[in-house]
Design an enzyme around this catalytic site. Structure first.
Site, PDB file in Angstrom:
ATOM      1  N   HIS A   1       9.759 -29.867  33.341  1.00  0.00           N
ATOM      2  CA  HIS A   1       8.736 -29.288  31.735  1.00  0.00           C
ATOM      3  C   HIS A   1       7.443 -29.447  32.399  1.00  0.00           C
ATOM      4  O   HIS A   1       5.722 -28.813  31.859  1.00  0.00           O
ATOM      5  CB  HIS A   1       9.210 -29.933  30.689  1.00  0.00           C
TER       6      HIS A   1
ATOM      7  N   PHE B   1       9.590 -39.303  43.025  1.00  0.00           N
ATOM      8  CA  PHE B   1      10.610 -37.703  42.971  1.00  0.00           C
ATOM      9  C   PHE B   1       9.534 -36.403  43.866  1.00  0.00           C
ATOM     10  O   PHE B   1       9.779 -36.239  44.610  1.00  0.00           O
ATOM     11  CB  PHE B   1      11.376 -37.467  41.937  1.00  0.00           C
TER      12      PHE B   1
ATOM     13  N   ASP C   1      13.283 -44.030  38.543  1.00  0.00           N
ATOM     14  CA  ASP C   1      11.200 -44.155  38.550  1.00  0.00           C
ATOM     15  C   ASP C   1      10.314 -44.835  38.729  1.00  0.00           C
ATOM     16  O   ASP C   1      10.192 -45.812  40.336  1.00  0.00           O
ATOM     17  CB  ASP C   1      11.163 -44.763  37.069  1.00  0.00           C
TER      18      ASP C   1
END
Length: 381
Positions: free
Chosen positions: A289, A271, A243
């Protein structure tokens, strides 16, 4: 569905009854049914029932704000041990007794609390989800949503007209950029994602079997709750926690508490730039999403580029059903519209994105809320 009547059988024991049920309102539905109105039902539109129901929906903001008040003042924690009087709760919360009584009365009518008499309230199973110290508590979510998303949603009309997110219009910057400037809000967001995993996702995955593969990476894994869950269930696997630099550090405590430190590599990165290599299974939970189709293509392309052909990608998301069947994904989709640039997607929309990234959708493992889209990497494109 709203709740109004309650039969008390002692502290912590209660029954609730639907106010709008099939006998009282022909347009009420069961899960999986359509909202379509037939000719016989149209008479209910003119008898005032539907107008009252619509007003109730319009005033939904009052309920979310009342829940926020209870969460912010930590009322559920005060009631965790026993029922208390309004005066006791007001002293605990440093609040005005009469005003707090009205909040409690409203929330009791929705099943959050139990009202024993005019002055005494107790906690229900629903309300216990707001206890601060409980594992998987959604108290942080109640506070985070109201303090970071409620006001921006006043710009939703402009969002629909302009295509710009309400958060961008209200804050003048993207939502994630805004909360990154506020350490408390960022922490609240991270805790909310952890609660989502522990309360809403993990129970649905208790009996889910990971595909074969020794190294499992959680891409955008927040505090590592999901990865810890899978590694605890699969003693022979190794993990990679990935992350952003200001997020990933919080996961070390989760892995230490689960005695997983020696089995997990914590990697900081973005990412949109790249993801770790040497991974057999990539987990992507509630990431896609958040982003537009083009941004999702970039994320998936980076995974396909890093992965060897045959690697598996597990996408954990809500899948929007066709038609007007009620589903939580359709409400969450409005949050995506208002706060970010993403959206909830149908099975075919996911299939299209994956195909363009060189991946094949093998199957969708459905659950009542979230689903696991099992995917195989064919080749980088």
């Amino acid at each position: 569905m709203h709740w109004t009547a309650r039969q008390h059988t002692g502290p912590g024991k209660y029954e609730v009854y639907e106010r709008l049920n099939r006998e009282e309102n022909h347009m009420s539905i069961n899960p999986g049914e359509s909202w379509a109105v037939n000719d016989e039902d149209r008479s209910t539109v003119t008898d005032g029932t539907e107008a009252l129901r619509m007003v109730d929906m319009i005033l939904g903001f009052t309920l979310s704000q009342a829940i926020y008040v209870a969460a912010k003042l930590d009322i559920a924690t005060a009631l965790a041990e026993k029922q208390r009087s309004v005066e006791e709760l007001a002293e605990y919360a440093q609040a005005q007794p009469d005003f707090l009584r009205r909040i409690m009365r409203t929330l009791a009518s929705h099943g959050v609390f139990t009202q024993y008499d005019a002055d005494n309230f107790g906690l229900t199973p629903l309300g216990s989800t707001l206890i601060a110290s409980e594992e998987g508590s959604v108290r942080d979510a109640a506070i985070m949503f109201m303090e970071t998303q409620y006001k921006p949603f006043s710009k939703l009309v402009e969002t629909v007209q302009t295509g710009k997110s309400a958060a961008q219009l209200y804050y003048g910057r993207p939502y994630f950029a805004q909360i990154a400037l506020q350490p408390e809000q960022l922490l609240g967001f991270t805790k909310t994602m952890a609660a989502t995993s522990s309360q809403m996702v993990l129970p649905l995955l208790d009996h889910y079997q990971l595909p074969e593969g020794r190294v499992v990476a959680d891409i955008g894994g927040a505090d590592g709750t999901l990865l810890a869950h899978f590694l605890t269930q699969n003693k022979d696997r190794q993990g990679v926690m990935f992350d952003l630099p200001h997020v990933v550090g919080s996961s070390s405590k989760v892995f230490a508490a689960a005695n997983l430190t020696s089995r997990v590599e914590i990697v900081a990165g973005d990412f949109f730039q790249s993801v770790p290599t040497g991974v057999d299974i990539y987990i992507v939970k509630q990431i896609l999403h958040d982003w537009t189709d083009d941004e999702c293509r970039q994320i998936l392309h980076n995974i396909a580029k890093a992965a060897a052909p045959g690697a598996r990608v597990l996408i954990i998301e809500m899948v929007v059903p066709d038609g007007d069947i009620p589903h939580p994904s359709k409400t969450i989709d409005l949050v995506m519209m208002g706060m970010l640039t993403g959206k909830e997607r149908s099975r075919e929309e996911f299939r299209s994105l994956l195909s363009e990234a060189g991946m094949m959708l093998d199957q969708v493992v459905e659950t009542p809320g979230y689903s696991v889209l099992e995917t195989t990497v064919l080749a980088a494109v």
